[in-house]
Write an enzyme that holds these catalytic residues in place. Structure first.
Site, PDB file in Angstrom:
ATOM      1  CG  HIS A 294     -41.037 -33.939  95.752  1.00 59.27           C
ATOM      2  ND1 HIS A 294     -40.821 -33.619  96.743  1.00 59.27           N
ATOM      3  CD2 HIS A 294     -40.971 -32.725  94.923  1.00 59.27           C
ATOM      4  CE1 HIS A 294     -40.366 -32.460  96.797  1.00 59.27           C
ATOM      5  NE2 HIS A 294     -40.513 -31.909  95.649  1.00 59.27           N
ATOM      6  CG  ASP A 295     -38.582 -31.893  92.762  1.00 60.11           C
ATOM      7  OD1 ASP A 295     -39.442 -32.254  91.885  1.00 60.11           O
ATOM      8  OD2 ASP A 295     -38.894 -30.946  93.488  1.00 60.11           O
TER       9      ASP A 295
ATOM     10  CE  LYS B  46     -36.839 -29.674  90.431  1.00 60.18           C
ATOM     11  NZ  LYS B  46     -37.238 -28.725  91.716  1.00 60.18           N
TER      12      LYS B  46
ATOM     13  CG  HIS C 298     -38.520 -32.717  87.733  1.00 62.06           C
ATOM     14  ND1 HIS C 298     -39.429 -31.892  86.967  1.00 62.06           N
ATOM     15  CD2 HIS C 298     -39.160 -32.873  88.677  1.00 62.06           C
ATOM     16  CE1 HIS C 298     -40.226 -31.299  87.859  1.00 62.06           C
ATOM     17  NE2 HIS C 298     -40.076 -32.271  88.949  1.00 62.06           N
TER      18      HIS C 298
ATOM     19  CG  HIS D 292     -43.940 -34.474  91.909  1.00 61.73           C
ATOM     20  ND1 HIS D 292     -43.213 -35.159  91.335  1.00 61.73           N
ATOM     21  CD2 HIS D 292     -43.435 -33.144  92.144  1.00 61.73           C
ATOM     22  CE1 HIS D 292     -42.189 -34.590  90.932  1.00 61.73           C
ATOM     23  NE2 HIS D 292     -42.182 -33.087  91.580  1.00 61.73           N
ATOM     24  CG  HIS D 293     -44.841 -31.357  88.826  1.00 60.56           C
ATOM     25  ND1 HIS D 293     -45.053 -30.281  89.453  1.00 60.56           N
ATOM     26  CD2 HIS D 293     -43.656 -31.722  88.920  1.00 60.56           C
ATOM     27  CE1 HIS D 293     -43.900 -29.966  90.008  1.00 60.56           C
ATOM     28  NE2 HIS D 293     -42.724 -30.774  89.792  1.00 60.56           N
TER      29      HIS D 293
HETATM   30  P1  C2E Z   1     -40.423 -26.194  92.442  1.00 57.73           P
HETATM   31  O1  C2E Z   1     -39.537 -25.001  92.260  1.00 57.73           O
HETATM   32  O2  C2E Z   1     -40.206 -27.182  93.617  1.00 57.73           O
HETATM   33  O3  C2E Z   1     -41.946 -25.798  92.109  1.00 57.73           O
HETATM   34  C1  C2E Z   1     -42.793 -26.885  92.785  1.00 57.73           C
HETATM   35  C2  C2E Z   1     -43.891 -26.391  92.007  1.00 57.73           C
HETATM   36  O4  C2E Z   1     -44.613 -25.113  92.917  1.00 57.73           O
HETATM   37  C3  C2E Z   1     -44.330 -25.783  90.582  1.00 57.73           C
HETATM   38  O5  C2E Z   1     -44.378 -26.732  89.842  1.00 57.73           O
HETATM   39  C4  C2E Z   1     -45.386 -24.843  90.690  1.00 57.73           C
HETATM   40  O6  C2E Z   1     -46.628 -25.701  90.602  1.00 57.73           O
HETATM   41  C5  C2E Z   1     -45.396 -24.439  92.132  1.00 57.73           C
HETATM   42  N1  C2E Z   1     -44.828 -22.747  91.940  1.00 57.73           N
HETATM   43  C6  C2E Z   1     -43.418 -22.780  92.209  1.00 57.73           C
HETATM   44  N2  C2E Z   1     -43.142 -21.214  91.994  1.00 57.73           N
HETATM   45  C7  C2E Z   1     -44.336 -20.811  91.661  1.00 57.73           C
HETATM   46  C8  C2E Z   1     -44.609 -19.413  91.251  1.00 57.73           C
HETATM   47  O7  C2E Z   1     -43.660 -18.605  91.388  1.00 57.73           O
HETATM   48  N3  C2E Z   1     -45.994 -19.324  90.919  1.00 57.73           N
HETATM   49  C9  C2E Z   1     -46.767 -20.337  90.826  1.00 57.73           C
HETATM   50  N4  C2E Z   1     -48.090 -19.915  90.573  1.00 57.73           N
HETATM   51  N5  C2E Z   1     -46.385 -21.485  91.034  1.00 57.73           N
HETATM   52  C10 C2E Z   1     -45.459 -21.689  91.682  1.00 57.73           C
HETATM   53  P2  C2E Z   1     -43.919 -26.575  87.997  1.00 57.73           P
HETATM   54  O8  C2E Z   1     -44.254 -25.169  87.509  1.00 57.73           O
HETATM   55  O9  C2E Z   1     -44.297 -27.580  87.231  1.00 57.73           O
HETATM   56  O10 C2E Z   1     -42.355 -26.393  88.035  1.00 57.73           O
HETATM   57  C11 C2E Z   1     -41.648 -27.482  88.333  1.00 57.73           C
HETATM   58  C12 C2E Z   1     -40.076 -27.199  88.721  1.00 57.73           C
HETATM   59  O11 C2E Z   1     -39.501 -26.442  87.634  1.00 57.73           O
HETATM   60  C13 C2E Z   1     -39.999 -26.275  89.799  1.00 57.73           C
HETATM   61  O12 C2E Z   1     -39.846 -26.869  91.127  1.00 57.73           O
HETATM   62  C14 C2E Z   1     -38.532 -25.354  89.429  1.00 57.73           C
HETATM   63  O13 C2E Z   1     -37.669 -26.519  89.753  1.00 57.73           O
HETATM   64  C15 C2E Z   1     -38.686 -25.629  88.024  1.00 57.73           C
HETATM   65  N6  C2E Z   1     -39.379 -24.004  87.654  1.00 57.73           N
HETATM   66  C16 C2E Z   1     -40.574 -23.905  87.143  1.00 57.73           C
HETATM   67  N7  C2E Z   1     -40.680 -22.408  86.952  1.00 57.73           N
HETATM   68  C17 C2E Z   1     -39.363 -21.768  86.785  1.00 57.73           C
HETATM   69  C18 C2E Z   1     -38.948 -20.883  86.582  1.00 57.73           C
HETATM   70  O14 C2E Z   1     -39.502 -19.786  86.206  1.00 57.73           O
HETATM   71  N8  C2E Z   1     -37.404 -20.526  86.759  1.00 57.73           N
HETATM   72  C19 C2E Z   1     -36.704 -21.402  87.156  1.00 57.73           C
HETATM   73  N9  C2E Z   1     -35.374 -21.330  87.189  1.00 57.73           N
HETATM   74  N10 C2E Z   1     -37.194 -22.696  87.279  1.00 57.73           N
HETATM   75  C20 C2E Z   1     -38.564 -23.021  87.194  1.00 57.73           C
HETATM   76 FE    FE Z   2     -41.172 -31.531  91.122  1.00 54.04          FE
HETATM   77 FE    FE Z   3     -39.995 -29.616  94.664  1.00 53.03          FE
END
Ligand code: C2E
Ligand code: FE
Ligand code: FE
Ligand code: SIN
Ligand code: SIN
Length: 405
Positions: free
Chosen positions: A251-252, A255, A280, A306-307
């Site tokens: 899915h990712d 990235k 991504h 997936h988002h």
């Molecule tokens: P990921 O880390 O695989 O996270 C996938 C999804 O899990 C996120 O999609 C979000 O819906 C949920 N999620 C992850 N962490 C949290 C959290 O702390 N709180 C909440 N409420 N939900 C969470 P999203 O937001 O579309 O993010 C996509 C990708 O973007 C993430 O994949 C990550 O790689 C990056 N990302 C998102 N927020 C941050 C951030 O604050 N800092 C960094 N470094 N990367 C981020």
């Molecule tokens: Fe993703």
């Molecule tokens: Fe993921």
């Protein structure tokens, strides 16, 4: 073993047909399931398990048991996590060590002259009674020993456990040779995908292959349960489960196109960075544009969608031209416009992200995670998938345990 095992032509046809079917499957779990199911059917065995060789041990990898488990139900036992040494002291270890098939008529009356002992721990724990055992090494015609398949309790017409027939002893090793080729290929597919994901995302040392394995396994289980409720036929379920498991692992993959500065940022992304990050989905989908197989097709769909959110507040939305570099991510997708595979992966991904440590967050407690998932049912997530998630939560936890970082 006799060279000319006299097989009835019916049996031969059925074995050949099974091997053909095995070769259509891609993921190692699906191949394990089918191999064990068909071997048990041929040998009339009530139960069985498969151990795969991993490093210098045998890792418990699959189990079926008609007496203990209900067919096709999500099952915690599948994700039990233990290993045996490759040594002559256990039945399975002996088969792996020597490459010989081990035939046992009564596990509780093993001759003391054998180097191996029957381990009654599983019976004691489960209340099962093992009588006859046929342990077959997997992989005798290729260089690589893949593992060992253990069949348990051959049954007579009345269902009583009896010794394995001469016929079973003769043709099972033959069947096992072919099955191991399919298994080798399945293992290779899984390893290839893991390697690909390592390049894409796993530049971040916190997001190891385990994340990818978990999301794939959660998605496969959620799909299976959903499909059973929908009344999807078993062959379609098996084939689709195979594909979603691998596609969901990817899915990712998009990235790979996101810079380290953003991907590994230790803190919260600002608005601009997050706008970039949303690409991504599109980058991932582009990798599967020339889709030639159902795996490509589903990988495209899951990478892209997936988002998306059930209420239409996700991204990237409807995209008129995915090749274009100036995409406006505005026209939203919602509800059943988002494929079931993407809706499933969405929940699997978020559950896993929340349970895990990330460069930007600590793992959450289950209590908090479940609260959020419940809250977001009907807004972020398809409520019917959330319901299934809670139904099989014990299996979800077993998967998380098995694929730890
Ligand atoms: P990921 O880390 O695989 O996270 C996938 C999804 O899990 C996120 O999609 C979000 O819906 C949920 N999620 C992850 N962490 C949290 C959290 O702390 N709180 C909440 N409420 N939900 C969470 P999203 O937001 O579309 O993010 C996509 C990708 O973007 C993430 O994949 C990550 O790689 C990056 N990302 C998102 N927020 C941050 C951030 O604050 N800092 C960094 N470094 N990367 C981020
Ligand atoms: Fe993703
Ligand atoms: Fe993921
Ligand atoms: C199963 O794998 O449990 C079902 C096998 C089949 O329907 O062929
Ligand atoms: C596997 O054996 O399938 C992967 C190992 C792991 O991630 O724990």
């Amino acid at each position: 073993m006799r060279q000319d095992a006299h097989l009835s032509s019916n049996k031969m046809v059925s074995i050949l047909k099974t091997i053909e079917e095995l070769n259509l499957l891609k993921d190692v779990d699906t191949i394990l399931d089918k191999t064990l199911y068909e071997a048990r059917k041929l040998a009339k065995a009530d139960a069985g398990s498969i151990f795969l060789k991993e490093k210098e041990t045998l890792r418990f990898s699959y189990v079926q048991n008609d007496t203990l488990f209900r067919k096709d139900e999500a099952n915690v036992a599948l994700y039990a996590d233990f290993r045996l040494p490759i040594s002559a002291r256990s039945i399975v270890g002996y088969a792996a060590l020597t490459g010989e098939t081990v035939v046992i008529d009564d596990a509780y009356r093993l001759d003391d002259s054998f180097p191996y002992r029957f381990n009654p721990a599983y019976d004691r724990k489960s209340g099962y009674k093992t009588v006859s055992v046929l342990a077959i090494p997997l992989g005798s015609f290729s260089e690589r020993m893949v593992g060992v398949m253990q069949l348990i309790n051959a049954k007579d017409e009345t269902g009583k456990p009896v010794p394995f027939s001469q016929e079973s002893r003769d043709y099972m090793p033959l069947f096992a040779n072919h099955a191991s080729l399919a298994l080798e290929r399945g293992i290779m597919n899984r390893e290839l995908i893991l390697r690909m994901m390592k390049m894409a995302e796993l530049r971040d040392p916190h997001e190891t292959g385990a994340h990818v394995q978990r999301v794939g396994a959660y998605s496969a289980e959620l799909y299976q349960q959903w499909a059973l409720i929908q009344g999807v036929d078993r062959n379609t379920i098996r084939r689709t489960r195979d594909v979603i498991r691998l596609s969901s692992m990817l899915h990712d993959v998009g990235k790979v196109g996101i810079s380290d500065v953003i991907l590994k940022k230790p803190g919260k992304l600002d608005e601009d960075e997050f706008r970039t990050m949303r690409w991504h989905t599109v980058f991932g989908a582009r990798l599967f544009l020339q889709n030639t197989s159902s795996l490509d097709e589903m990988s495209y769909d899951i990478a892209l969608n997936h988002h998306e959110k059930w209420n239409g507040a996700g991204y990237p939305g409807n995209i008129p031209d995915i090749q274009s570099d100036s995409i406006s991510m505005s026209a939203p997708k919602k509800g059943e416009e988002i494929s079931i595979y993407a809706r499933i992966t969405a929940l699997a991904d978020v559950f896993d992200a929340l349970s895990s440590r990330r460069s930007y967050k600590e793992p959450w407690t289950d209590e908090k995670i479940l609260e959020v998932i419940e809250q977001d049912s009907g807004t972020h997530f398809d409520p019917s998938i959330v319901e299934i998630f809670f139904q099989i939560f014990d299996v979800i936890k077993a998967i998380r345990e098995k694929y730890r970082e």
